[in-house]
Scaffold this active site. Sequence first.
Site, PDB file in Angstrom:
ATOM      1  N   ILE A 154      -5.656  -5.839  -0.771  1.00  0.00           N
ATOM      2  CA  ILE A 154      -6.147  -4.579  -1.343  1.00  0.00           C
ATOM      3  C   ILE A 154      -6.497  -4.762  -2.816  1.00  0.00           C
ATOM      4  O   ILE A 154      -7.598  -4.417  -3.250  1.00  0.00           O
ATOM      5  CB  ILE A 154      -5.098  -3.463  -1.142  1.00  0.00           C
ATOM      6  CG1 ILE A 154      -4.985  -3.150   0.358  1.00  0.00           C
ATOM      7  CG2 ILE A 154      -5.467  -2.210  -1.919  1.00  0.00           C
ATOM      8  CD1 ILE A 154      -3.879  -2.189   0.735  1.00  0.00           C
ATOM      9  N   SER A 231       1.072   1.714  -2.818  1.00  0.00           N
ATOM     10  CA  SER A 231       1.670   0.555  -2.130  1.00  0.00           C
ATOM     11  C   SER A 231       2.906   0.963  -1.327  1.00  0.00           C
ATOM     12  O   SER A 231       2.794   1.230  -0.121  1.00  0.00           O
ATOM     13  CB  SER A 231       1.984  -0.566  -3.118  1.00  0.00           C
ATOM     14  OG  SER A 231       2.947  -0.162  -4.071  1.00  0.00           O
ATOM     15  N   GLU A 261       9.900   9.592   3.007  1.00  0.00           N
ATOM     16  CA  GLU A 261       8.757  10.343   3.532  1.00  0.00           C
ATOM     17  C   GLU A 261       9.195  11.140   4.760  1.00  0.00           C
ATOM     18  O   GLU A 261       9.980  10.646   5.575  1.00  0.00           O
ATOM     19  CB  GLU A 261       7.622   9.384   3.891  1.00  0.00           C
ATOM     20  CG  GLU A 261       7.112   8.669   2.646  1.00  0.00           C
ATOM     21  CD  GLU A 261       5.911   7.756   2.896  1.00  0.00           C
ATOM     22  OE1 GLU A 261       5.492   7.637   4.064  1.00  0.00           O
ATOM     23  OE2 GLU A 261       5.401   7.189   1.919  1.00  0.00           O
ATOM     24  N   HIS A 284       0.683   9.693   2.301  1.00  0.00           N
ATOM     25  CA  HIS A 284       0.559   8.323   2.834  1.00  0.00           C
ATOM     26  C   HIS A 284      -0.688   8.180   3.717  1.00  0.00           C
ATOM     27  O   HIS A 284      -0.615   7.710   4.854  1.00  0.00           O
ATOM     28  CB  HIS A 284       1.822   7.935   3.623  1.00  0.00           C
ATOM     29  CG  HIS A 284       2.029   6.449   3.683  1.00  0.00           C
ATOM     30  ND1 HIS A 284       3.263   5.866   3.717  1.00  0.00           N
ATOM     31  CD2 HIS A 284       1.143   5.405   3.719  1.00  0.00           C
ATOM     32  CE1 HIS A 284       3.144   4.549   3.773  1.00  0.00           C
ATOM     33  NE2 HIS A 284       1.858   4.249   3.778  1.00  0.00           N
TER      34      HIS A 284
HETATM   35  N1  LIG Z   1      -1.105   3.790   1.292  1.00  0.00           N
HETATM   36  C1  LIG Z   1      -1.390   3.289   2.469  1.00  0.00           C
HETATM   37  O1  LIG Z   1      -1.730   3.995   3.407  1.00  0.00           O
HETATM   38  C2  LIG Z   1      -1.336   1.809   2.646  1.00  0.00           C
HETATM   39  C3  LIG Z   1      -2.152   1.193   3.596  1.00  0.00           C
HETATM   40  C4  LIG Z   1      -2.139  -0.205   3.710  1.00  0.00           C
HETATM   41  C5  LIG Z   1      -1.288  -0.944   2.906  1.00  0.00           C
HETATM   42  N2  LIG Z   1      -0.462  -0.323   2.021  1.00  0.00           N
HETATM   43  C6  LIG Z   1       0.456  -1.083   1.154  1.00  0.00           C
HETATM   44  O2  LIG Z   1      -0.314  -1.665   0.114  1.00  0.00           O
HETATM   45  C7  LIG Z   1       0.376  -2.832  -0.375  1.00  0.00           C
HETATM   46  C8  LIG Z   1      -0.598  -3.985  -0.547  1.00  0.00           C
HETATM   47  O3  LIG Z   1      -1.158  -4.326   0.712  1.00  0.00           O
HETATM   48  P1  LIG Z   1      -1.960  -5.720   0.876  1.00  0.00           P
HETATM   49  O4  LIG Z   1      -2.497  -5.752   2.249  1.00  0.00           O
HETATM   50  O5  LIG Z   1      -2.874  -5.902  -0.276  1.00  0.00           O
HETATM   51  O6  LIG Z   1      -0.731  -6.744   0.742  1.00  0.00           O
HETATM   52  P2  LIG Z   1      -0.813  -8.297   0.390  1.00  0.00           P
HETATM   53  O7  LIG Z   1       0.433  -8.875   0.938  1.00  0.00           O
HETATM   54  O8  LIG Z   1      -2.128  -8.858   0.797  1.00  0.00           O
HETATM   55  O9  LIG Z   1      -0.756  -8.326  -1.213  1.00  0.00           O
HETATM   56  C9  LIG Z   1       0.376  -8.039  -1.969  1.00  0.00           C
HETATM   57  C10 LIG Z   1       0.291  -8.867  -3.239  1.00  0.00           C
HETATM   58  O10 LIG Z   1       1.292  -8.425  -4.133  1.00  0.00           O
HETATM   59  C11 LIG Z   1       1.830  -9.580  -4.780  1.00  0.00           C
HETATM   60  N3  LIG Z   1       3.147  -9.194  -5.314  1.00  0.00           N
HETATM   61  C12 LIG Z   1       4.270  -8.913  -4.610  1.00  0.00           C
HETATM   62  N4  LIG Z   1       5.247  -8.537  -5.451  1.00  0.00           N
HETATM   63  C13 LIG Z   1       4.735  -8.574  -6.691  1.00  0.00           C
HETATM   64  C14 LIG Z   1       5.249  -8.280  -7.969  1.00  0.00           C
HETATM   65  N5  LIG Z   1       6.504  -7.854  -8.133  1.00  0.00           N
HETATM   66  N6  LIG Z   1       4.438  -8.433  -9.032  1.00  0.00           N
HETATM   67  C15 LIG Z   1       3.163  -8.864  -8.872  1.00  0.00           C
HETATM   68  N7  LIG Z   1       2.612  -9.157  -7.688  1.00  0.00           N
HETATM   69  C16 LIG Z   1       3.386  -8.996  -6.616  1.00  0.00           C
HETATM   70  C17 LIG Z   1       1.863 -10.636  -3.689  1.00  0.00           C
HETATM   71  O11 LIG Z   1       1.935 -11.928  -4.222  1.00  0.00           O
HETATM   72  C18 LIG Z   1       0.532 -10.364  -2.997  1.00  0.00           C
HETATM   73  O12 LIG Z   1      -0.536 -11.094  -3.556  1.00  0.00           O
HETATM   74  C19 LIG Z   1       1.495  -3.111   0.623  1.00  0.00           C
HETATM   75  O13 LIG Z   1       2.711  -2.659   0.086  1.00  0.00           O
HETATM   76  C20 LIG Z   1       1.110  -2.277   1.824  1.00  0.00           C
HETATM   77  O14 LIG Z   1       2.241  -1.860   2.576  1.00  0.00           O
HETATM   78  C21 LIG Z   1      -0.480   1.034   1.864  1.00  0.00           C
END
Ligand SMILES: NC(=O)c1ccc[n+]([C@@H]2O[C@H](COP(=O)([O-])OP(=O)(O)OC[C@H]3O[C@@H](n4cnc5c(N)ncnc54)[C@H](O)[C@@H]3O)[C@@H](O)[C@H]2O)c1
Length: 404
Positions: A154, A231, A261, A284
């Site tokens: 994302i 996130s 939630e 969400h």
């Molecule tokens: N709001 C929604 O409806 C919705 C939908 C999809 C995903 N999400 C959430 O969005 C988030 C990101 O999704 P994604 O697919 O990009 O995940 P991803 O695993 O591809 O990317 C997460 C990134 O965060 C980095 N990271 C982890 N902890 C960190 C920290 N403390 N500091 C800096 N970097 C850090 C990781 O190295 C990774 O590159 C997830 O938590 C996911 O659950 C939310």
Amino acid sequence: MDRRRALLLENIDPVAAELLGSAGYETESVRGALDEDDLIAALDGVEVLGIRSKTQVTAEVLRRRPDLAAVGAFCIGTNQIDLRAAAGAGVAVFNAPYSNTRSVVEMAIAEIIILARRLVDRDRALHAGSWDKSAAGSHEVRGRTLGIVGYGNIGSQLSVLAEALGMRVLFHDLEDKLALGNAQRCDTLEELLEQAETVTLHVDGRAGNAGLFGAEQFSRMRRRSLFLNLSRGFVVDHEALREHILSGHIAGAAVDVFPDEPREQGDPFTSVLRGLPNVILTPHVGGSTQEAQHDIGRFVAGKLADYAGSGTTTLSVNLPTVALHGSSADRFALLHRNVPGVLARVDALVGEHGLNVDGQVLATRGELGYAVTDVSAALSPDLLAALRALPETVRLTTFGRRAD
Ligand SMILES: NC(=O)c1ccc[n+]([C@@H]2O[C@H](COP(=O)([O-])OP(=O)(O)OC[C@H]3O[C@@H](n4cnc5c(N)ncnc54)[C@H](O)[C@@H]3O)[C@@H](O)[C@H]2O)c1
């Protein structure tokens, strides 16, 4: 011959039934979820099950329905499935980890602009009958600095779209990620917070991220900057965010995820962030679009069809990963306990039954090994019986011809 059967629950996008139908499955689609007893009854003769987040696939379901070969979670999470029991029973589980990422990115872009223009307050005022035309506190996003924390699926897509809007992009990630476009990496979160005018969180849900963003981080943000979290809820201290909004240090926020939630549609929602100025709260829904649902249907059904057709386990969440290109006329896939010597015994059995190994791929994951073997002629019932009788065999699947 009986047709292979698939059962899709919880109103999965119709594209999934179409794809499984093309792969040779007689597919039944049901709107709702099923409880354990009803699920066990409905799975009679079913090889492939599709669910979303409500149906629980327990160890008991897996024990009672040994014909079940694969489960598709037509969503992101897989907590509703006993993954360990599924692996032990030789049931492959697939999900859709990327299908809704674009939807989240588009919502983040929309919210960055809405917050910068203070449109929420303008909208509330006008609905309340108050004409408040003013440019005070309203900004273009062009030329402003966006700080992305978590540069994964994302965060990195958001980086590209934000630059297309003319924003300067900084990012911070724990891993050494490739910077896209002109985005600049920050080695520390502090470095990012000192420069960004809008900070947006896209980190994953690892336990270490609990409370990642609290009073200290909000204080380090630039005065009158904006904050977004789409996130995970537990990553942010909402009391601290509230205080920084009320003090005016943070000029606005968009929050899509919460530590607690509501479970069901219509359940009451409580949050210390309710009623604050220039704060967007959403239930969400970052990834919730029709397009994402369609893509989830296509993606997961595709993985299930590939697995059923060739034995490919690419992106399975619980089995060893073997990527196979094309199917073979004579192939068997042996999921087995990962102990020394299994492959040698398999190859010896193939030779003893007068067949040659044309190709073989092995992958292991913890206690399991997965070996896919292409052989030179049709598989005989004797060979299959001998493979099934190996003490290490968890599940044997065959593809292509059978010799009688
Ligand atoms: N709001 C929604 O409806 C919705 C939908 C999809 C995903 N999400 C959430 O969005 C988030 C990101 O999704 P994604 O697919 O990009 O995940 P991803 O695993 O591809 O990317 C997460 C990134 O965060 C980095 N990271 C982890 N902890 C960190 C920290 N403390 N500091 C800096 N970097 C850090 C990781 O190295 C990774 O590159 C997830 O938590 C996911 O659950 C939310």
